[in-house]
Each structure stands twice: as structure tokens, then as C-alpha cells.
Design a protein around this motif. Sequence first.
Motif, PDB file in Angstrom:
ATOM      1  N   TRP A 178      10.381 108.100   0.222  1.00 55.83           N
ATOM      2  CA  TRP A 178       9.193 108.052   1.083  1.00 55.83           C
ATOM      3  C   TRP A 178       8.596 106.661   1.239  1.00 55.83           C
ATOM      4  O   TRP A 178       8.299 106.239   2.338  1.00 55.83           O
ATOM      5  CB  TRP A 178       8.115 108.994   0.531  1.00 55.83           C
ATOM      6  CG  TRP A 178       8.481 110.431   0.643  1.00 55.83           C
ATOM      7  CD1 TRP A 178       9.133 111.185  -0.291  1.00 55.83           C
ATOM      8  CD2 TRP A 178       8.257 111.295   1.760  1.00 55.83           C
ATOM      9  NE1 TRP A 178       9.325 112.447   0.154  1.00 55.83           N
ATOM     10  CE2 TRP A 178       8.791 112.561   1.418  1.00 55.83           C
ATOM     11  CE3 TRP A 178       7.655 111.134   3.004  1.00 55.83           C
ATOM     12  CZ2 TRP A 178       8.740 113.646   2.272  1.00 55.83           C
ATOM     13  CZ3 TRP A 178       7.599 112.225   3.853  1.00 55.83           C
ATOM     14  CH2 TRP A 178       8.148 113.464   3.495  1.00 55.83           C
ATOM     15  N   ALA A 179       8.415 105.964   0.115  1.00 56.47           N
ATOM     16  CA  ALA A 179       7.643 104.712   0.196  1.00 56.47           C
ATOM     17  C   ALA A 179       8.475 103.559   0.758  1.00 56.47           C
ATOM     18  O   ALA A 179       8.013 102.795   1.595  1.00 56.47           O
ATOM     19  CB  ALA A 179       7.103 104.348  -1.178  1.00 56.47           C
TER      20      ALA A 179
ATOM     21  N   GLN B 229      14.695  99.016  -6.296  1.00 59.25           N
ATOM     22  CA  GLN B 229      14.061  99.589  -5.111  1.00 59.25           C
ATOM     23  C   GLN B 229      14.987  99.496  -3.908  1.00 59.25           C
ATOM     24  O   GLN B 229      15.160 100.444  -3.154  1.00 59.25           O
ATOM     25  CB  GLN B 229      12.727  98.864  -4.839  1.00 59.25           C
ATOM     26  CG  GLN B 229      12.003  99.286  -3.580  1.00 59.25           C
ATOM     27  CD  GLN B 229      11.577 100.740  -3.604  1.00 59.25           C
ATOM     28  OE1 GLN B 229      11.450 101.347  -4.649  1.00 59.25           O
ATOM     29  NE2 GLN B 229      11.380 101.322  -2.424  1.00 59.25           N
ATOM     30  N   THR B 230      15.632  98.354  -3.758  1.00 58.50           N
ATOM     31  CA  THR B 230      16.583  98.152  -2.659  1.00 58.50           C
ATOM     32  C   THR B 230      17.810  99.047  -2.824  1.00 58.50           C
ATOM     33  O   THR B 230      18.258  99.698  -1.878  1.00 58.50           O
ATOM     34  CB  THR B 230      17.013  96.667  -2.614  1.00 58.50           C
ATOM     35  OG1 THR B 230      16.073  95.957  -1.839  1.00 58.50           O
ATOM     36  CG2 THR B 230      18.382  96.501  -2.011  1.00 58.50           C
ATOM     37  N   VAL B 231      18.343  99.077  -4.044  1.00 61.05           N
ATOM     38  CA  VAL B 231      19.588  99.811  -4.290  1.00 61.05           C
ATOM     39  C   VAL B 231      19.385 101.299  -4.033  1.00 61.05           C
ATOM     40  O   VAL B 231      20.158 101.929  -3.310  1.00 61.05           O
ATOM     41  CB  VAL B 231      20.082  99.544  -5.727  1.00 61.05           C
ATOM     42  CG1 VAL B 231      21.249 100.469  -6.040  1.00 61.05           C
ATOM     43  CG2 VAL B 231      20.500  98.095  -5.889  1.00 61.05           C
ATOM     44  N   TRP B 232      18.325 101.877  -4.617  1.00 64.64           N
ATOM     45  CA  TRP B 232      18.129 103.316  -4.436  1.00 64.64           C
ATOM     46  C   TRP B 232      17.702 103.657  -2.998  1.00 64.64           C
ATOM     47  O   TRP B 232      18.095 104.674  -2.463  1.00 64.64           O
ATOM     48  CB  TRP B 232      17.129 103.862  -5.462  1.00 64.64           C
ATOM     49  CG  TRP B 232      17.842 104.440  -6.640  1.00 64.64           C
ATOM     50  CD1 TRP B 232      18.354 105.694  -6.753  1.00 64.64           C
ATOM     51  CD2 TRP B 232      18.163 103.776  -7.868  1.00 64.64           C
ATOM     52  NE1 TRP B 232      18.972 105.855  -7.976  1.00 64.64           N
ATOM     53  CE2 TRP B 232      18.861 104.700  -8.674  1.00 64.64           C
ATOM     54  CE3 TRP B 232      17.926 102.495  -8.369  1.00 64.64           C
ATOM     55  CZ2 TRP B 232      19.333 104.399  -9.956  1.00 64.64           C
ATOM     56  CZ3 TRP B 232      18.387 102.186  -9.630  1.00 64.64           C
ATOM     57  CH2 TRP B 232      19.079 103.126 -10.416  1.00 64.64           C
ATOM     58  N   THR B 233      16.905 102.778  -2.386  1.00 68.04           N
ATOM     59  CA  THR B 233      16.529 103.020  -0.991  1.00 68.04           C
ATOM     60  C   THR B 233      17.775 103.035  -0.102  1.00 68.04           C
ATOM     61  O   THR B 233      17.927 103.889   0.772  1.00 68.04           O
ATOM     62  CB  THR B 233      15.545 101.939  -0.512  1.00 68.04           C
ATOM     63  OG1 THR B 233      14.397 101.978  -1.349  1.00 68.04           O
ATOM     64  CG2 THR B 233      15.126 102.173   0.921  1.00 68.04           C
TER      65      THR B 233
ATOM     66  N   VAL C 166       6.852  99.697  -0.699  1.00 67.40           N
ATOM     67  CA  VAL C 166       6.850  99.193  -2.077  1.00 67.40           C
ATOM     68  C   VAL C 166       6.924  97.675  -2.039  1.00 67.40           C
ATOM     69  O   VAL C 166       6.203  96.977  -2.755  1.00 67.40           O
ATOM     70  CB  VAL C 166       8.037  99.779  -2.866  1.00 67.40           C
ATOM     71  CG1 VAL C 166       8.142  99.135  -4.248  1.00 67.40           C
ATOM     72  CG2 VAL C 166       7.887 101.281  -3.000  1.00 67.40           C
ATOM     73  N   CYS C 167       7.786  97.145  -1.169  1.00 64.33           N
ATOM     74  CA  CYS C 167       7.979  95.695  -1.099  1.00 64.33           C
ATOM     75  C   CYS C 167       6.769  94.995  -0.479  1.00 64.33           C
ATOM     76  O   CYS C 167       6.358  93.937  -0.918  1.00 64.33           O
ATOM     77  CB  CYS C 167       9.223  95.362  -0.287  1.00 64.33           C
ATOM     78  SG  CYS C 167      10.667  96.328  -0.744  1.00 64.33           S
ATOM     79  N   THR C 168       6.206  95.615   0.555  1.00 64.76           N
ATOM     80  CA  THR C 168       5.135  94.899   1.254  1.00 64.76           C
ATOM     81  C   THR C 168       3.761  95.126   0.634  1.00 64.76           C
ATOM     82  O   THR C 168       2.920  94.242   0.680  1.00 64.76           O
ATOM     83  CB  THR C 168       5.078  95.301   2.739  1.00 64.76           C
ATOM     84  OG1 THR C 168       5.084  96.719   2.822  1.00 64.76           O
ATOM     85  CG2 THR C 168       6.266  94.771   3.488  1.00 64.76           C
ATOM     86  N   TYR C 169       3.533  96.306   0.063  1.00 66.97           N
ATOM     87  CA  TYR C 169       2.190  96.572  -0.489  1.00 66.97           C
ATOM     88  C   TYR C 169       2.129  96.463  -2.005  1.00 66.97           C
ATOM     89  O   TYR C 169       1.126  96.060  -2.568  1.00 66.97           O
ATOM     90  CB  TYR C 169       1.725  97.986  -0.112  1.00 66.97           C
ATOM     91  CG  TYR C 169       1.453  98.176   1.363  1.00 66.97           C
ATOM     92  CD1 TYR C 169       0.499  97.399   2.007  1.00 66.97           C
ATOM     93  CD2 TYR C 169       2.128  99.134   2.090  1.00 66.97           C
ATOM     94  CE1 TYR C 169       0.258  97.569   3.349  1.00 66.97           C
ATOM     95  CE2 TYR C 169       1.893  99.317   3.434  1.00 66.97           C
ATOM     96  CZ  TYR C 169       0.946  98.527   4.070  1.00 66.97           C
ATOM     97  OH  TYR C 169       0.696  98.696   5.380  1.00 66.97           O
TER      98      TYR C 169
END
Lengths: 292, 504
Positions: free
Chosen positions: B238-239, B143-147, B243-246
Motif C-alpha cells: 500500500w505505502a 522497501q525497494t526489493v519488496w515493493t 515510504v521513500c518520500t514521506y
Amino acid sequence: MPSNTEKDAYSGQATTGHEWDGIKELDTPLPRWWLWVLYATIAWSFVYFVLYPAIPGLTSYSKGVLGYSSRVEVGNKIAAARAEQGRFRDGIRQSPLAEIRTDDQLLRFALAGGKAAFADNCAPCHGVGGVGNPGGYPSLADDAWIWGGSLEDIERTILYGVRNDHEDSRSSQMPIFGRGEDAVLTPDQIADVAEFVLSMSKRSKNAEAMKRGAPLYKENCASCHGPTGKGDSEQGAPRLNDAIWIHGGSREAIIAQITRPKNGTMPAWSGRLDTETIKMLTVYVHALGGGQ
Amino acid sequence: MAPDGSSVTNELDGAVDVWSVREQKKSAKAGGTSHKPSSLYAKRVQVYPRKVSGQYRRLKWSALVALLGLYYVLPWIRWDRGSNAPDQAVLVDLNNERGYFFFIEIWPQEVYYLTGILVMAAIGLFLATSLAGRIWCGYACPQTVWTDLFMWIERQIEGDRSARIRLDRKPFSAGKAMRKATKHLCWLLIAFVTGGAWIMYFVDAPTVVGAFFVGKASAETYFFVGLFAFTTYLLAGWAREQVCTYMCPWPRFQAAMLDEDSLVVTYNKFRGEPRGPHRKGQQWGETSHCIDCKQCVAVCPTGIDIRDGIQLECIGCGLCVDACNEVMKKVGLPPNLIAFDTERRMAQRAQKEPQTYRLIRPRTVLYSFLLLGVSTLMIASLATRDTEGINILHDRTLFVRLSNGAIQNSYDVKILNKQRRERQFVLNTEGIPGAEIIVVGQSISPVPTVVLSAPADGLGEYRLHVRVPAKAITAGDMPIHFAMTDDVARKIVRATTFRAPQRR
């Protein structure tokens, strides 16, 4: 609605007004996109209504613009599976039984197909796994065969059956010895014959009666069951000098069978099942435990 | 506004005010009429992270290049396994029920190796977290890498933080639409490549690429490429931090892994406070080093203010450290007002005590030993695993009495051959005298010992009848052993039961 809602001093967020052991719960709003996900699923349901069968009517239902039908799909899948099985079914049809039995792939296919066909057609009488049922339904998993246990014998029995209307049916039957006007044997004679039959499996306890029964057996029974009681599968005469009894092996059961025999029947399957299925059934039954 | 502070702000960021997500949410609430109940739904506060450079940013770029490189390149590595086997080094072949990883091949029943890897990954995550906080979240999580990658593209097309904010505030125009469309197109392209690479771990990579573009790939392939392309676009485009917080459970319990000696991204409160603009010419003291330029907030990918302390939303990426160090350098102060530091050192520094760092703590020792133990177990089990096996299943029919009084039991036998050549196995029974075997498809007369073959890297499936003479029947349930010997005299024995009538 709880009335004592208040603003949390630290976060500035309203609380729900509930309190448990001094712990209050923040009334944190859901993210807005969460709501959009709900709307998206509702929108999707309408798409689904349009595309697929969905709305029931009184006599029919909405078919959907895709024209999808689960029945058609199952039909297609069965047809595809049949097509896939084609080369195996060809192999089964073209190969002699002995070759099917020793060919790894054909054997596996025949055992699987035979198992399914057996469960559908044969298991009601012969039992799951062919273990037989009381009342004259012989076990097919043992090594005793009334009409022969070779592949060819089994196939013939399945094809034409036993004592039915088919012209090639196996037809010979055991005569009635102890009933009617012209009874062949008296009850005493029948008891003596039964004693002799018991002696074949070393279970006779009355040597006198056994001796009396010996000539009667030779005269009336040996032509089919053989002088030593080894039976004759050509005539469907079961072996008598072993541990397996279709209609019971007790003295009473043997006397009853001689007096007024039960003659089992079996339908012919040649018109009902196709050639390949009968061949697969043959190999399957042969493999159940006692094929010869 | 103080010249030092504001000039730094203006130079780096234009004239846009910087507020953390929390502050923006708070002010949104304060703006509404207080007696009205707050809305059931909250609008997302958009985060516009500013570009930053520094050692942690370089580390993050290196991790990104390494991980994405690994992800996209791995399926293309070839590994010769001989004929009749895929030559892809890493492949989960679902159709043929095999998993390949270089020299390792696993069968479905060996899926516990996957479990082992997951256990190792979990313990590794615990260990890394207890040592250095959420570095997984900040550097290695997909999630971090692609964001991060998606943000980089966004920055190339729409400009840095203030340019993006201005663009979003502008009314609709052709130029704006053009920029937005280009951005989303690039995102979708990367998302498609991501989904495309994912499918290559399950089917042969060169084949699927060839088939994909001429419409010859399977429906599943198109579906999964589409699915993963869509989720990549949605989650990284978008998210993002939501993603990390919810969605992610990890931030909720990662605090359990931390102690006062874990390195976490922290603001040195005693040195920074009281924060505020610094006047030109004024002497710097021991404290009040934070000029409240809010660059730590401006660069944060999750939009938090690290000066509020450690919080759920912080992914521990350290970009605020880089941002703050830039500023500290400009104003001529020592770096690391915000730093990867431990709670203990921070307290000691505040108390002017010598600073200590303990690497060896109960939890790090425990996690290390667990990791070592599980790895050893995995390697040992992998190194000593059998290349053959036998499964024996008793038939549903309990037993059959034969004409000579013998009892027959039937078994379904599966022989597993994990070597790449066809093998012959000698099978016999032990434990019941006089027991003989008939193999369906082989001779119809029983023999004490049979030979069964199993195809290369495959299963040999057989149906067996075992006959035991009447005199050897001693009980209703008798233990029987099947002994299988391969061509190098390795023997495997399986215990099972032979069933007979209780009364004879």
C-alpha cells in the motif's frame, strides 16, 4: 489567520502567508492516509475501552470483556516464579546447611533469596549488608560472633532469637554489677575491672588499677568471658580481647556496661519465616564476611 | 499527434495518457476554484508503473533474487559449534544472550561489533552514493526489493499499467473483486513468509517452523511474525513510494553526498530539448531528441518525470533509462538520452568539450579510507579479542573491621569464559602485602591464592572477601590489583580499590 497567502508560482501550491527573511513556506497538505491513521487510533481506543478495564465509575470501573487485571497477572507471575524456583527450594529444604554452602547452584539461590529476606526482615536492625548499627546491633559482616558463627549457630540464633519469649530462645544475660541495694561491685572496683578489660586489648595505661582489677575480673567475669577474655558463644559472652565492641570499647563505655549492662534482644523467626527462608538467611549471613 | 511518438506510445501503453504525480497534483489544484483555500489533506496519487526491460531492469531483478535469496536462505545454513550450542550459522539468541555469525560468537557486552557494522554500513552507503547516487534506494533497500516483488505480482494478476488503470476505473464487479482478492492474498502470503523468515534469525529455524504450524511456538513468535507480515503488506503493498518520500530521512540529506562527478540518473536536456513529437521523414538533428512519449514517466515506480531534473522522489533505479533506450532504439537514435551520468559530463557534452570522469575525489577518498580504517579496526579487534575476562565490583559495604584489627573488603567477581570448555583460573591480589582471600562457598579460612572455575561459554560468579592485616593499612583508599591467570599462563590484571578507615 495570515492574510497575505498567495500561490507559489512554481509549484502552484498556496503558501502559509508567513515569511522569514524572504523565505515563504508552502502550505503543503498532509497525505490523506495520515488522517486515516488518526481515525484508526481513535477506533482502536474504542476497541481498548471494550476489551480492557478503562472507564472509572463512582465505586467501581468497567472491567472489560477480557476480564484483564494487572493484580491477577502479577499473582500468576509470582506463582509461576515460585513453581520455577520449586526444585531449588526443595534442594534448600532437604540439604544440610554445609552442603548448601558448597553446592554452586544452591549457594547462588540461597545468597539471592537470603539477600532479599535479609533486606525485608533483618536490615532494619543489622543494617544493609549486615554491617550493624550503633546501640547494640552487632555487625554480621565481621568475624566476631556473640552466639557463634558456624552455620548451625547462626541458624539457631535466627530460629529462636535472643532473650525473648520463645522457649528455645538464647537467654543468658549479663548481671548488673553496679546498681541497686545489693550492688556486687563499687564504682572504684568497676573502674579497676574496666582497666583490666582494657589491658586485654593492650590499651591499659594504668598498671596499678589493672592489677587491682585482675582478681575482681577472675571472680566476677571469667566464668563467662573466660580468664583471658576470649568469650564464650554458648553463653553469649562476647570476646573482650579483640578490636570489636558491641556497646563501645572506650573506658567509659566499658564501665557503663559493667555497672548496668545492656542486654540486646532479637525476635525468634521460626514462626514468621518458613524453613527454606531461614536456611537461605543462614547461608547468606554466614557469607557476609566472617562465617566460621 | 506525431506518428512516431504516438505510435510508440500506443504500442507500448495503450491509449492511456501519462502524467507524472507532480503534474496530477498540480492539475488537481488548478481544477478547484482558486479563491477557496486548498484542502488540508491531499489524496494520494496512485502510481501505475509500466513493465519495462533492459539492462537496469535485469540488474534490478538480479539484485532482487540475490537479496531475497540471502534473506530467506541464511537462517537455514547450519554451523557445527559442538554440543550445548546452537548449530545455526546466523542467530541472535536473545534468550541466552549470545549472537552467532558463522565462526564468530559475541556476548552482549561486545555489542560494539554491531555498532561497528552499522558505522561501516553508513560509510559504505555514503561511498556508494557519492559514486553512483542512490543505488541503495534503487536496488538494495528492503522497501525497494519488496515493493518490486509486490508490483511484479500485481502485474501478473491485474495486467500491465493501462490494464490496471482501466480495472481501477471500472465499477465493482465479481471479476474485479476476484482479481483484487487474489492479489491481496498473494501479497499476504509473501508478507507472512517475510515475517516468518525474520523470526528465524532469533530462534532455531527448523524448530520454529515445526512448532509454528502446530501452535507450539511462543506467543512472541506469533506476535512478531504477525507484526512483520503486517508491516511488509502495508509498506510494500500500500505505502510503496510514500515510504521513500514521506517516511525515510535518507532522501532528505543524500544530496550532501553527491557532487558533480557522481553518477546519477539524468536527462540530457541539451540533447532532448526542445521536446515534442517527431514527424515522419523529418531529419534528426543534434537536439530535440525527446519525442515526449512519456515512457520514462510511465515506468517510474515513484511516478516522477526525470526530465524535471534530480528530485527527492527519485530512487535512482534507472528504469526510465531502460524505457527511454527502448524508444531511442525504435526511432533509430543513439541510446542514453536518459542515463546514469555525471553533472560535469553533461555540461561538457553540452559545451562540446571532451568528457572527463573523476573517480578519485576528496569525498570518495575520504569515505574509502574511513571504510578501510573501520574495517581494519573491526577485524583486528575481532582477531585479538580475549576469550576470558574478569569484572570486579566492590561491595556496597565499604569495609568491615575484624576482631584482630584487620580490615576486610568484599567484592563481587565475574569471570567470563568464552571458550567451549570449563576452565580454571588462579586468582590472587597484588599491591597490598599480606592480603588474603576468602571465596564464599569455598574454605572459610583466608588464603593468598584461590582457584576459580568458569563453565564453558559462561560466567563464573563469586563473592570474595579480601583481608588485609592492620599493619598493612596505609591509607583510606588503597589501590589493589586482582591478577587472574588461566591454564596457559595468560594473565589478566584488573585494578580496583581497597577501602579502609581514614583514622585508625
